[in-house]
Write an enzyme that holds these catalytic residues in place. Structure first.
Site, PDB file in Angstrom:
ATOM      1  N   GLU A   7       0.897  36.901 -20.848  1.00 46.66           N
ATOM      2  CA  GLU A   7      -0.351  36.156 -20.815  1.00 46.66           C
ATOM      3  C   GLU A   7      -1.436  37.113 -20.329  1.00 46.66           C
ATOM      4  OE1 GLU A   7       1.562  36.529 -18.325  1.00 46.66           O
ATOM      5  OE2 GLU A   7       0.176  36.799 -16.636  1.00 46.66           O
ATOM      6  N   LYS A  12      -3.372  46.793 -13.085  1.00 48.54           N
ATOM      7  CA  LYS A  12      -2.338  46.049 -13.808  1.00 48.54           C
ATOM      8  C   LYS A  12      -1.168  46.925 -14.248  1.00 48.54           C
ATOM      9  CE  LYS A  12      -4.341  41.964 -13.707  1.00 48.54           C
ATOM     10  NZ  LYS A  12      -3.741  40.833 -12.998  1.00 48.54           N
ATOM     11  N   SER A  19     -10.110  47.071  -8.031  1.00 45.88           N
ATOM     12  CA  SER A  19      -8.947  46.853  -8.884  1.00 45.88           C
ATOM     13  C   SER A  19      -9.122  47.279 -10.332  1.00 45.88           C
ATOM     14  CB  SER A  19      -8.549  45.376  -8.832  1.00 45.88           C
ATOM     15  OG  SER A  19      -9.635  44.563  -9.204  1.00 45.88           O
TER      16      SER A  19
END
Ligand SMILES: Cc1ncc(COP(=O)(O)O)c(C=O)c1O
Lengths: 271, 410
Positions: free
Chosen positions: B125, B103, B392
Site C-alpha cells: 500500500e 522508507k 524523513s
C-alpha cells in the site's frame, strides 16, 4: 436447545444440508432489509446471516463493499441492526440468525453490553471476520454467558494441526471459507471442497458450512451436500442491487428479485 | 538485547515490547481473517529466525551501506537555529537515502526476508507514494513482480511518484473506495494478499498492521535512531534535549525514537497532522482526536464515529493522511513516554518554505510537520540545547501540491 442446534438436527433428520442466505442490514434501507429478512424463511432460508455494515470491509469483494456503503448511507449502526433483528423475532422464533461483521463496531459498543443486547434481540451466533482464535478471548466469556455461539472460521490455509486447536472449543457450526480470497470472486471446485471436508471432519463433529464464491443453485446444491450447508451472499446482493434506481434506492422489483434468487437456491438444495 | 544484560535492566526497559502475542499494553495484536492467520504465524517465525541469523544481518548491512547509502548524515542546521534564536537544530537526513525517504530502510529489510521465504510477488500500500517507490525499486533490483495499491486521490496529488513506480516496472492500482487515500489502499492491498497468499508477500510500509509488522518495521527503521544517537554524541558530546518526528503510521518516528526510549532525560515528540485544525473535523491526528479501536489487524488509536465506523482523515500530506497510528505509539502515549503534538497544513506549508530558504533542503510535506514543531519549540529553549528533527523525506514529490497552495501555476 439453541436454535442453531435445533435447525441442524432437523435438517439431519430430513437428510439434507442447509441454505444460509446473507443479507446486508439496511441495504438499501431499513424497511427493505426488514421485509427481506421476514420473507427469507418462507423463500427457503434455513439459517440467515445478517451482515453488519462497516466502513472498511477488508475481507469483502466489490459487491458486499457497495452493499455496506449503501447500508451506512441509510444510517446503519450496530444498534440499528440489533433493532432489525428484534423486529424480525416478533414474527419468527425459530430461524437462527447469525450476525456477520468486523470487530471494531462491536469493540466500540462494548463487548459485554453487545453480547447482552444481541442475545436479547434474538441473535444466535456471531461471525467476526477479523477476530481470530488468537484474540477471541476478549469476547468469548461474554458470548458464552449469553448463549451466543462464536462461529469458528476455517480456511484452505489453515494447517491440520491448527484445525485441531481452533476447533477444540468451537460451538454452533464451523464456517469453511472455501477459497483463499475475498467474497464474491472465485469459487472452489467440487474436489477441493471434498478434500477440505475430509480434513475438517477429522477435527470436529459440528456441522460445517461452506461459503465464499457460491453463486448458482447448482453450486449451492453441491456445497450443501458435501458439507452441511451453503452460504450465499454476493450472488443475492448483486441481483437485488441490479434492481435499484440511479440513486441506489429499492424499487418494486427489488424484493421479488432477491426472494426469487433465494427460492431457486433453496429448490436446488432441497431437490 | 544482548543475553548478558541483567534481568533487572530488561524489566526497566521500554524497548522489549511487544509481548509474544504482539501486544503493546492494550494495543497491537493480530486481528486478521483466518485465511491470513497462518501466514502471520509463518512470517513471525521467519522474521524471528532471520533476526538472529548473522548472515541476514550482514546481507542487510551490505545493502544499507552500498545501495541505500547509509549512514545518513546528521546536519547542524545553523541558519535555521540562528533565525529561531533558541535551541540548536540537527536534521537527521533520511531524505538523502536512495529513493528520497526513510522508507527504503524498512523495504530493504522486508524484501530480503521475502526472498528468504521464497515469495515471488510483492504487494504494498502507499500514501505519498514514497513507500510504493521504495518497494518498486527493490522489486526492480531483485526482479520481483510488484503490485502497488494507492488511493485515487493520492494518485492525483502525487503524480511524480506514480510515474516513478511505472518506470520501475510496478503495476499501480488506483483505489476509488472511500476517500481514495491510504486507508483504502491498505484495505485493497489486504484483499489482494488474501487472494494470492501462496506466492505473495505483503510489504507493509509503516509500523502498523498485525503482529509482527509493527515490531519488524520498527526494528528495520531503528537504524535511524541508532545512528542519530551516536552522531549527536560525537558532534555535541551529549544526548539531545528533544527528538521530533512526523507521524503518519509512525515508522520514521518509531525508528528514531526507539533507541532513545530508555534515555529518560530525552523528551520525544511525535507530530501528528492536524490538517485544517484539530477541531475542524478535517484532521489526521488519531491520538489527539481518536479512541482505541481495531483496524487493519491491530488495536490502536483511531479516528472513528460514535458507532465504531472509521472516519476519513485529512492532511495536506498524503503520507500522513491515515486515521490510525502504529500500536507502539499508542502505548507510548498511554504510558506518557512520548509527547504527541500536532501541526496544521498551514504550519507545514510554512515550515516547508522556511527550511528550503534557510538550509537549501526541500523537505517532504510529511517531514515539514516535524520541522514545524521544531519552529514552535526551539525559540523557547536555550541556545546551548539541541533538538534532532527526523527529516524523513525530500520534497520534490510535493512541489506541485505546494505550488497549487501558493497559487502558482506550473
Ligand atoms: C517522507 C515521509 N515521511 C513520513 C511518512 C509517514 O509515514 P511514517 O509515519 O510511517 O513514517 C511518509 C509516508 O509516506 C513519508 O513519505
Amino acid at each position: 436447545m439453541s436454535r442453531i442446534k435445533a435447525c441442524f438436527d432437523r435438517l439431519k433428520a430430513e437428510g439434507r444440508g442447509a441454505l444460509l442466505p446473507y443479507l446486508e442490514a439496511f441495504d438499501p434501507d431499513y424497511e427493505t432489509s426488514l421485509a427481506l429478512l421476514r420473507q427469507m424463511p418462507e423463500a427457503g432460508a434455513d439459517l440467515i446471516e445478517v451482515g453488519v455494515p462497516f466502513s472498511d470491509p477488508s475481507a469483502d469483494g466489490p459487491t458486499i463493499q457497495l452493499a455496506a456503503q449503501r447500508g451506512l448511507k441509510a444510517g446503519a449502526t450496530l444498534k440499528g441492526v440489533l433493532e432489525l433483528i428484534h423486529q424480525f423475532r416478533q414474527g419468527d422464533d425459530h430461524t437462527p440468525i447469525i450476525l456477520m461483521g468486523y470487530y471494531n463496531p462491536i469493540n466500540h459498543y462494548g463487548v459485554e453490553r453487545f453480547c447482552k443486547d444481541a442475545h436479547q434481540a434474538g441473535v444466535d451466533g456471531l461471525i467476526i471476520v477479523d477476530l481470530p482464535p488468537e484474540e477471541v478471548e476478549e469476547l468469548a466469556p461474554y458470548a458464552k454467558a449469553e448463549g451466543l455461539d462464536i462461529i469458528t472460521l476455517t480456511a484452505p490455509t489453515t494447517p491440520d494441526e491448527r484445525l485441531k486447536t481452533i476447533l477444540k472449543d468451537a460451538s454452533g457450526f464451523v464456517y469453511y471459507v472455501s477459497i483463499t480470497g475475498i467474497t464474491g470472486t472465485r469459487s472452489a471446485t467440487e474436489e477441493q471442497l471434498r478434500a477440505a471436508m475430509t480434513r475438517l471432519r477429522g477435527a470436529t463433529d459440528l456441522p460445517i458450512v461452506a461459503g465464499f464464491g457460491i453463486t448458482t443453485p447448482e453450486q449451492a446444491r453441491t456445497a450443501s451436500r458435501i458439507s452441511n450447508g451453503a452460504v450465499v451472499a454476493s450472488a443475492i446482493i448483486k441481483e437485488m442491487a441490479a434492481t435499484y434506481d440511479e440513486q441506489g434506492r429499492a424499487t418494486a422489483a427489488s424484493l421479488p428479485t432477491a426472494l426469487e434468487k433465494i427460492r431457486s437456491l433453496a429448490k436446488a438444495v432441497r431437490g | 538485547m544482548p543475553t548478558n544484560t541483567p534481568i533487572t535492566s530488561q524489566l526497566n526497559s521500554l524497548r522489549t515490547g511487544p509481548d509474544e502475542r504482539g501486544h503493546f499494553g492494550i494495543h497491537g495484536g493480530r486481528f486478521v481473517a483466518e485465511t491470513l492467520m497462518p501466514l502471520m504465524l509463518e512470517l513471525e517465525k521467519a522474521y524471528a529466525h532471520a533476526k538472529t541469523d548473522p548472515a541476514f544481518q550482514n546481507e542487510l548491512d551490505y545493502y544499507l551501506r552500498h545501495y541505500v547509502g547509509r549512514p545518513s548524515p546528521l546536519w547542524h542546521a545553523k541558519r535555521l537555529s540562528e533565525t529561531l534564536g533558541g535551541a540548536q537544530i540537527y536534521l537527521k537526513r533520511e531524505e538523502l537515502n536512495h529513493t528520497g525517504s526513510h522508507k527504503l530502510n524498512n523495504v530493504m529489510g522486508q524484501i530480503l526476508l521475502a526472498r528468504r521465504m521464497g515469495k515471488t510477488r510483492i504487494v504494498a500500500e502507499t500514501g505519498a507514494g514514497q513507500h510504493g517507490v521504495a518497494t518498486a525499486t527493490v522489486c526492480a533490483l531483485f526482479g520481483l513482480e510488484c503490485e502497488i495499491y494507492m488511493g485515487a486521490t493520492d494518485v492525483e496529488r502525487q503524480k511524480p511518484n506514480v510515474f516513478r513506480m511505472h518506470l520501475l516496472g510496478a503495476k499501480v492500482h488506483p483505489v476509488t473506495a472511500g476517500a481514495g487515500t491510504l486507508k483504502d489502499a491498505m484495505n485493497e492491498a489486504m484483499r489482494d494478499w488474501v487472494a494470492n497468499v501462496a506466492n505473495t508477500y505483503f510489504l507493509v510500509g509503516t509500523v502498523a498492521g498485525p503482529h509482527p509488522y509493527p515490531a519488524m518495521v520498527r526494528d528495520f527503521q531503528s537504524v535511524i535512531g541508532t545512528e542519530a544517537r551516536e552522531q549527536i554524541q560525537e558532534q555535541t558530546g551529549r544526548l539531545p534535549d528533544a527528538v521530533i518526528a512526523a507521524i503518519g503510521g509512525g515508522s520514521n518516528a518509531m525508528g528514531i525514537f526507539h533507541p532513545f526510549l530508555d534515555d529518560a532525560e530525552v523528551p520525544l515528540y511525535g507530530v501528528e497532522a492536524a490538517g485544517l485544525g484539530l477541531d475542524s473535523g478535517k484532521t489526521a491526528a488519531s491520538i489527539a482526536r481518536g479512541t482505541p479501536g481495531v483496524l487493519h489487524g491491530n488495536r490502536t488509536y483511531l479516528l472513528q464515529d460514535d458507532h465504531g465506523q472509521i472516519t476519513e482523515a485529512h492532511s495536506i500530506s498524503a503520507g500522513l493522511d491515515y486515521p490510525g497510528i502504529g500500536p507502539e505509539h499508542s502505548w507510548l502515549h498511554d504510558i506518557g513516554r512520548v509527547n504527541y503534538v500536532s501541526a496544521t497544513d498551514q504550519q507545514a506549508l510554512e515550515a516547508f518554505q522556511t527550511l528550503t530558504k534557510l538550509e537549501g533542503i526541500i523537505p517532504a510535506l510529511e517531514s515539514a510537520h516535524a520541522v514545524a514543531h521544531a519552529i514552535v519549540m526551539a525559540p523557547k529553549m536555550e541556545k546551548s540545547q539541541t533538538i534532532i528533527v527526523n527529516l524523513s523525506g525530500r520534497g520534490d514529490k510535493d512541489v506541485p501540491t505546494v505550488a497549487a497552495h501558493l497559487g502558482v501555476k506550473l
